[in-house]
Scaffold this motif. Structure first.
Motif, PDB file in Angstrom:
ATOM      1  N   PHE A   1       0.843  -1.201   0.000  1.00 25.81           N
ATOM      2  CA  PHE A   1       0.000   0.000   0.000  1.00 25.81           C
ATOM      3  C   PHE A   1       0.875   1.247   0.000  1.00 25.81           C
ATOM      4  N   ARG A   2       1.890   1.229   0.854  1.00 23.51           N
ATOM      5  CA  ARG A   2       2.744   2.401   1.036  1.00 23.51           C
ATOM      6  C   ARG A   2       3.561   2.712  -0.222  1.00 23.51           C
ATOM      7  N   VAL A   3       4.107   1.680  -0.857  1.00 21.35           N
ATOM      8  CA  VAL A   3       5.042   1.878  -1.972  1.00 21.35           C
ATOM      9  C   VAL A   3       4.343   1.911  -3.328  1.00 21.35           C
ATOM     10  N   LEU A   4       3.394   1.002  -3.544  1.00 22.07           N
ATOM     11  CA  LEU A   4       2.809   0.854  -4.870  1.00 22.07           C
ATOM     12  C   LEU A   4       1.380   1.377  -4.992  1.00 22.07           C
ATOM     13  N   GLY A   5       0.756   1.733  -3.881  1.00 19.99           N
ATOM     14  CA  GLY A   5      -0.557   2.339  -3.955  1.00 19.99           C
ATOM     15  C   GLY A   5      -1.718   1.421  -3.621  1.00 19.99           C
ATOM     16  N   LYS A   6      -2.915   2.001  -3.724  1.00 17.02           N
ATOM     17  CA  LYS A   6      -4.138   1.340  -3.271  1.00 17.02           C
ATOM     18  C   LYS A   6      -4.457   0.058  -4.047  1.00 17.02           C
ATOM     19  N   LYS A   7      -4.377   0.120  -5.375  1.00 10.90           N
ATOM     20  CA  LYS A   7      -4.732  -1.054  -6.175  1.00 10.90           C
ATOM     21  C   LYS A   7      -3.822  -2.232  -5.868  1.00 10.90           C
TER      22      LYS A   7
ATOM     23  N   ALA B   1     -14.004 -12.765  12.788  1.00  8.95           N
ATOM     24  CA  ALA B   1     -13.006 -12.289  11.828  1.00  8.95           C
ATOM     25  C   ALA B   1     -13.558 -11.144  10.988  1.00  8.95           C
ATOM     26  N   LEU B   2     -14.805 -11.235  10.543  1.00  6.69           N
ATOM     27  CA  LEU B   2     -15.405 -10.168   9.742  1.00  6.69           C
ATOM     28  C   LEU B   2     -15.518  -8.874  10.541  1.00  6.69           C
ATOM     29  N   LEU B   3     -15.836  -8.998  11.825  1.00  2.00           N
ATOM     30  CA  LEU B   3     -15.885  -7.808  12.666  1.00  2.00           C
ATOM     31  C   LEU B   3     -14.496  -7.197  12.821  1.00  2.00           C
ATOM     32  N   CYS B   4     -13.490  -8.048  12.928  1.00  2.00           N
ATOM     33  CA  CYS B   4     -12.117  -7.562  13.031  1.00  2.00           C
ATOM     34  C   CYS B   4     -11.697  -6.830  11.755  1.00  2.00           C
ATOM     35  N   ILE B   5     -12.153  -7.324  10.607  1.00  2.00           N
ATOM     36  CA  ILE B   5     -11.873  -6.646   9.341  1.00  2.00           C
ATOM     37  C   ILE B   5     -12.504  -5.256   9.338  1.00  2.00           C
ATOM     38  N   ALA B   6     -13.751  -5.175   9.808  1.00  2.00           N
ATOM     39  CA  ALA B   6     -14.435  -3.880   9.873  1.00  2.00           C
ATOM     40  C   ALA B   6     -13.691  -2.933  10.812  1.00  2.00           C
ATOM     41  N   ILE B   7     -13.226  -3.457  11.942  1.00  2.00           N
ATOM     42  CA  ILE B   7     -12.474  -2.636  12.898  1.00  2.00           C
ATOM     43  C   ILE B   7     -11.174  -2.159  12.270  1.00  2.00           C
ATOM     44  N   PHE B   8     -10.498  -3.047  11.554  1.00  2.00           N
ATOM     45  CA  PHE B   8      -9.242  -2.688  10.897  1.00  2.00           C
ATOM     46  C   PHE B   8      -9.438  -1.515   9.943  1.00  2.00           C
ATOM     47  N   PHE B   9     -10.420  -1.631   9.051  1.00  4.21           N
ATOM     48  CA  PHE B   9     -10.635  -0.581   8.059  1.00  4.21           C
ATOM     49  C   PHE B   9     -11.103   0.716   8.714  1.00  4.21           C
ATOM     50  N   LEU B  10     -11.887   0.621   9.773  1.00  4.15           N
ATOM     51  CA  LEU B  10     -12.336   1.825  10.474  1.00  4.15           C
ATOM     52  C   LEU B  10     -11.144   2.567  11.069  1.00  4.15           C
ATOM     53  N   VAL B  11     -10.255   1.823  11.725  1.00  5.62           N
ATOM     54  CA  VAL B  11      -9.074   2.437  12.340  1.00  5.62           C
ATOM     55  C   VAL B  11      -8.179   3.054  11.272  1.00  5.62           C
ATOM     56  N   VAL B  12      -7.979   2.341  10.152  1.00  3.83           N
ATOM     57  CA  VAL B  12      -7.108   2.854   9.090  1.00  3.83           C
ATOM     58  C   VAL B  12      -7.722   4.094   8.429  1.00  3.83           C
ATOM     59  N   LEU B  13      -9.034   4.074   8.203  1.00  6.02           N
ATOM     60  CA  LEU B  13      -9.685   5.229   7.590  1.00  6.02           C
ATOM     61  C   LEU B  13      -9.608   6.455   8.488  1.00  6.02           C
ATOM     62  N   LEU B  14      -9.688   6.246   9.808  1.00  8.27           N
ATOM     63  CA  LEU B  14      -9.657   7.364  10.748  1.00  8.27           C
ATOM     64  C   LEU B  14      -8.243   7.846  11.033  1.00  8.27           C
ATOM     65  N   SER B  15      -7.304   6.908  11.137  1.00  6.72           N
ATOM     66  CA  SER B  15      -5.944   7.266  11.550  1.00  6.72           C
ATOM     67  C   SER B  15      -4.949   7.312  10.399  1.00  6.72           C
TER      68      SER B  15
ATOM     69  N   TYR C   1      -3.171   4.853   9.652  1.00 10.25           N
ATOM     70  CA  TYR C   1      -2.062   3.984  10.045  1.00 10.25           C
ATOM     71  C   TYR C   1      -2.482   2.525   9.899  1.00 10.25           C
ATOM     72  N   VAL C   2      -1.928   1.829   8.916  1.00 11.79           N
ATOM     73  CA  VAL C   2      -2.253   0.414   8.715  1.00 11.79           C
ATOM     74  C   VAL C   2      -1.729  -0.413   9.887  1.00 11.79           C
TER      75      VAL C   2
ATOM     76  N   GLU D   1       5.530   7.428  11.891  1.00 13.79           N
ATOM     77  CA  GLU D   1       4.968   6.330  11.110  1.00 13.79           C
ATOM     78  C   GLU D   1       4.335   6.863   9.825  1.00 13.79           C
ATOM     79  N   SER D   2       4.565   6.166   8.723  1.00 16.18           N
ATOM     80  CA  SER D   2       4.007   6.588   7.436  1.00 16.18           C
ATOM     81  C   SER D   2       2.497   6.385   7.416  1.00 16.18           C
ATOM     82  N   ARG D   3       1.799   7.374   6.915  1.00 13.68           N
ATOM     83  CA  ARG D   3       0.346   7.269   6.778  1.00 13.68           C
ATOM     84  C   ARG D   3       0.009   6.681   5.410  1.00 13.68           C
ATOM     85  N   THR D   4      -1.082   5.931   5.351  1.00 13.67           N
ATOM     86  CA  THR D   4      -1.515   5.308   4.107  1.00 13.67           C
ATOM     87  C   THR D   4      -2.966   5.661   3.870  1.00 13.67           C
TER      88      THR D   4
END
Length: 213
Positions: free
Chosen positions: A48-54, A132-146, A148-149, A203-206
């Motif tokens: 994500f950091r080096v090559l981008g979103k896709k 696991a699906l809830l953890c995925i939702a938590i992961f993306f929520l934290v990354v979208l807000l912060s 920080y992956v 820390e690098s932001r993504t």
């Protein structure tokens, strides 16, 4: 016969986990060794950091699928009567952990891999899909807000065992809860440098929502 099947399953899991998705993707589509850029890891976060979103999304999806596929070998072994059903979660854990080890120390890439978080996520998807699906939702929520992956990865890893302590998600075998906390400890250990950078604001932001490359 049972021992032979189980050993074969263990080996297959490690080999599946060893597939260096980020490395091969970077070489095939960008002509680079991803390990020579960014954090130096061959994983989804650095992609994500080096090559981008896709690129990051593709690598993450494949790494998750690696963990899910490898862990699902346990269900095949159960079908082949290599062990009995009460031992299913135990074998899922052993086999899944080997896939994560393969991702971190891939035989196809001189044992230089990533941190194994996406593969670990695929593993827990195969074992406890709801949590696991809830953890995925938590992961993306934290990354979208912060942005920080690394922070999202650690918080999602902690969320898994905490969810299992709730009656709604309580597993049949308590060993899964113990594993969940051990998994969180391992994720923290593999993110020590990220934690230091987070503390110092380095820390690098993504930006996984808007970045295009």
């Amino acid at each position: 016969m049972e021992i032979t099947l189980i050993i074969a399953g263990f080996i297959a899991s490690y080999l599946i986990g060893s597939l260096p998705t980020a490395l091969w993707y970077g070489q095939a589509f960008h002509g680079i060794d991803i390990r020579n850029y960014g954090s130096g890891n061959s994983g989804a976060t650095n992609t994500f950091r080096v090559l981008g979103k896709k690129a990051g999304s593709i690598v993450m999806a494949v790494d998750i699928f690696k963990g899910w596929t490898a862990t699902s070998i346990a269900a095949i072994l159960l079908h082949l009567h290599a062990f009995t059903e009460p031992n299913l979660i135990t074998y899922q854990l052993f086999i899944g952990i080997l896939a994560v080890i393969g991702h971190i120390f891939p035989i196809y890439a001189n044992f230089r891999g990533g941190k194994g978080v996406a593969t670990l996520l695929g593993m827990v998807l195969a074992i406890h899909v709801e949590a696991a699906l809830l953890c995925i939702a938590i992961f993306f929520l934290v990354v979208l807000l912060s942005k920080y992956v690394s922070l999202g990865s650690m918080i999602a890893a902690l969320a898994f065992p905490l969810l299992l302590l709730m009656p709604r998600f309580s597993p049949d075998d308590p060993i899964l809860i113990i594993f969940g906390f051990a998994m969180f400890a391992i994720v923290v250990l593999t993110h020590q440098k990220n934690i230091i950078r987070l503390i110092h604001g380095e820390e690098s932001r993504t930006n996984i929502r808007f970045r295009k490359k």
